[in-house]
Motif scaffolding. Structure first.
Motif, PDB file in Angstrom:
ATOM      1  N   ALA A  44     -11.927  13.547  -6.519  1.00 63.59           N
ATOM      2  CA  ALA A  44     -11.024  12.811  -5.633  1.00 63.59           C
ATOM      3  C   ALA A  44      -9.704  12.641  -6.377  1.00 63.59           C
ATOM      4  O   ALA A  44      -9.685  12.326  -7.568  1.00 63.59           O
ATOM      5  CB  ALA A  44     -11.612  11.456  -5.266  1.00 63.59           C
ATOM      6  N   TYR A  45      -8.614  12.852  -5.669  1.00 62.76           N
ATOM      7  CA  TYR A  45      -7.281  12.825  -6.252  1.00 62.76           C
ATOM      8  C   TYR A  45      -6.487  11.649  -5.705  1.00 62.76           C
ATOM      9  O   TYR A  45      -6.419  11.460  -4.489  1.00 62.76           O
ATOM     10  CB  TYR A  45      -6.549  14.137  -5.930  1.00 62.76           C
ATOM     11  N   ARG A  46      -5.884  10.872  -6.587  1.00 67.25           N
ATOM     12  CA  ARG A  46      -5.122   9.702  -6.145  1.00 67.25           C
ATOM     13  C   ARG A  46      -3.823  10.134  -5.479  1.00 67.25           C
ATOM     14  O   ARG A  46      -3.337  11.254  -5.681  1.00 67.25           O
ATOM     15  CB  ARG A  46      -4.868   8.754  -7.311  1.00 67.25           C
ATOM     16  N   VAL A  47      -3.279   9.228  -4.692  1.00 73.00           N
ATOM     17  CA  VAL A  47      -2.003   9.439  -4.019  1.00 73.00           C
ATOM     18  C   VAL A  47      -1.078   8.322  -4.478  1.00 73.00           C
ATOM     19  O   VAL A  47      -1.353   7.151  -4.261  1.00 73.00           O
ATOM     20  CB  VAL A  47      -2.173   9.423  -2.486  1.00 73.00           C
ATOM     21  N   ASP A  48       0.016   8.693  -5.143  1.00 70.22           N
ATOM     22  CA  ASP A  48       1.000   7.728  -5.644  1.00 70.22           C
ATOM     23  C   ASP A  48       2.249   7.770  -4.775  1.00 70.22           C
ATOM     24  O   ASP A  48       2.937   8.794  -4.741  1.00 70.22           O
ATOM     25  CB  ASP A  48       1.390   8.039  -7.096  1.00 70.22           C
ATOM     26  N   ASP A  49       2.522   6.699  -4.052  1.00 73.65           N
ATOM     27  CA  ASP A  49       3.705   6.603  -3.195  1.00 73.65           C
ATOM     28  C   ASP A  49       3.823   7.791  -2.245  1.00 73.65           C
ATOM     29  O   ASP A  49       4.904   8.343  -2.054  1.00 73.65           O
ATOM     30  CB  ASP A  49       4.975   6.461  -4.028  1.00 73.65           C
ATOM     31  N   GLY A  50       2.700   8.203  -1.664  1.00 74.83           N
ATOM     32  CA  GLY A  50       2.698   9.299  -0.704  1.00 74.83           C
ATOM     33  C   GLY A  50       2.641  10.676  -1.319  1.00 74.83           C
ATOM     34  O   GLY A  50       2.646  11.675  -0.619  1.00 74.83           O
ATOM     35  N   ILE A  51       2.582  10.752  -2.652  1.00 78.30           N
ATOM     36  CA  ILE A  51       2.556  12.040  -3.343  1.00 78.30           C
ATOM     37  C   ILE A  51       1.178  12.245  -3.971  1.00 78.30           C
ATOM     38  O   ILE A  51       0.762  11.463  -4.832  1.00 78.30           O
ATOM     39  CB  ILE A  51       3.642  12.111  -4.433  1.00 78.30           C
ATOM     40  N   PRO A  52       0.442  13.287  -3.550  1.00 87.11           N
ATOM     41  CA  PRO A  52      -0.878  13.528  -4.134  1.00 87.11           C
ATOM     42  C   PRO A  52      -0.751  14.042  -5.570  1.00 87.11           C
ATOM     43  O   PRO A  52       0.093  14.876  -5.874  1.00 87.11           O
ATOM     44  CB  PRO A  52      -1.489  14.587  -3.228  1.00 87.11           C
ATOM     45  N   VAL A  53      -1.589  13.505  -6.434  1.00 84.88           N
ATOM     46  CA  VAL A  53      -1.622  13.933  -7.842  1.00 84.88           C
ATOM     47  C   VAL A  53      -2.791  14.913  -7.968  1.00 84.88           C
ATOM     48  O   VAL A  53      -3.927  14.528  -8.213  1.00 84.88           O
ATOM     49  CB  VAL A  53      -1.787  12.729  -8.787  1.00 84.88           C
TER      50      VAL A  53
ATOM     51  N   MET B 171       0.840  -1.177   0.000  1.00 81.04           N
ATOM     52  CA  MET B 171       0.000   0.000   0.000  1.00 81.04           C
ATOM     53  C   MET B 171       0.887   1.243   0.000  1.00 81.04           C
ATOM     54  O   MET B 171       1.959   1.267   0.579  1.00 81.04           O
ATOM     55  CB  MET B 171      -0.914  -0.013   1.213  1.00 81.04           C
ATOM     56  N   SER B 172       0.420   2.309  -0.608  1.00 84.41           N
ATOM     57  CA  SER B 172       1.177   3.543  -0.701  1.00 84.41           C
ATOM     58  C   SER B 172       1.257   4.230   0.653  1.00 84.41           C
ATOM     59  O   SER B 172       0.405   4.051   1.511  1.00 84.41           O
ATOM     60  CB  SER B 172       0.507   4.490  -1.706  1.00 84.41           C
ATOM     61  N   ALA B 173       2.298   5.017   0.823  1.00 87.34           N
ATOM     62  CA  ALA B 173       2.473   5.767   2.061  1.00 87.34           C
ATOM     63  C   ALA B 173       1.391   6.832   2.185  1.00 87.34           C
ATOM     64  O   ALA B 173       0.888   7.345   1.194  1.00 87.34           O
ATOM     65  CB  ALA B 173       3.850   6.405   2.072  1.00 87.34           C
ATOM     66  N   THR B 174       1.040   7.151   3.417  1.00 88.97           N
ATOM     67  CA  THR B 174       0.039   8.184   3.648  1.00 88.97           C
ATOM     68  C   THR B 174       0.695   9.550   3.637  1.00 88.97           C
ATOM     69  O   THR B 174       1.910   9.681   3.798  1.00 88.97           O
ATOM     70  CB  THR B 174      -0.675   7.965   4.992  1.00 88.97           C
ATOM     71  N   ILE B 175      -0.117  10.573   3.509  1.00 88.17           N
ATOM     72  CA  ILE B 175       0.371  11.947   3.484  1.00 88.17           C
ATOM     73  C   ILE B 175       0.497  12.440   4.921  1.00 88.17           C
ATOM     74  O   ILE B 175      -0.369  12.178   5.755  1.00 88.17           O
ATOM     75  CB  ILE B 175      -0.599  12.834   2.680  1.00 88.17           C
ATOM     76  N   GLU B 176       1.545  13.167   5.204  1.00 86.33           N
ATOM     77  CA  GLU B 176       1.746  13.740   6.531  1.00 86.33           C
ATOM     78  C   GLU B 176       0.576  14.666   6.873  1.00 86.33           C
ATOM     79  O   GLU B 176       0.118  15.437   6.013  1.00 86.33           O
ATOM     80  CB  GLU B 176       3.049  14.545   6.564  1.00 86.33           C
ATOM     81  N   PRO B 177       0.081  14.608   8.103  1.00 87.62           N
ATOM     82  CA  PRO B 177      -1.069  15.438   8.501  1.00 87.62           C
ATOM     83  C   PRO B 177      -0.848  16.931   8.281  1.00 87.62           C
ATOM     84  O   PRO B 177      -1.756  17.636   7.838  1.00 87.62           O
ATOM     85  CB  PRO B 177      -1.247  15.119   9.989  1.00 87.62           C
ATOM     86  N   TRP B 178       0.356  17.434   8.545  1.00 91.61           N
ATOM     87  CA  TRP B 178       0.603  18.868   8.374  1.00 91.61           C
ATOM     88  C   TRP B 178       0.491  19.275   6.911  1.00 91.61           C
ATOM     89  O   TRP B 178       0.053  20.389   6.603  1.00 91.61           O
ATOM     90  CB  TRP B 178       1.969  19.259   8.946  1.00 91.61           C
TER      91      TRP B 178
END
Length: 61
Positions: free
Chosen positions: A42-51, A1-8
């Motif tokens: 809705a925007y996908r997140v690839d390896d922790g990076i939002p597209v 699974m891809s990494a999540t985005i940091e809350p900040w």
């Protein structure tokens, strides 16, 4: 699974279409995505990076 985005980082990101807040979500395929609270995009997140490209966003129903 891809990494999540940091809350900040998620707190400062906004929808490029309507400039509303983005919330963590899951795509129908099970991958992470950011879901707009103001429109149906809705925007996908690839390896922790939002597209954050409107042309590549998914329309939620």
């Amino acid at each position: 699974m891809s990494a999540t985005i940091e809350p900040w980082l998620r707190e400062i990101l906004r929808c490029p279409s309507c400039h509303s807040e983005l919330l963590d979500g899951t795509s129908p395929e099970g991958g992470p995505e950011l879901q707009c609270t103001g429109c149906t995009l809705a925007y996908r997140v690839d390896d922790g990076i939002p597209v954050l490209l409107v042309d590549e966003a998914r329309t939620r129903s």
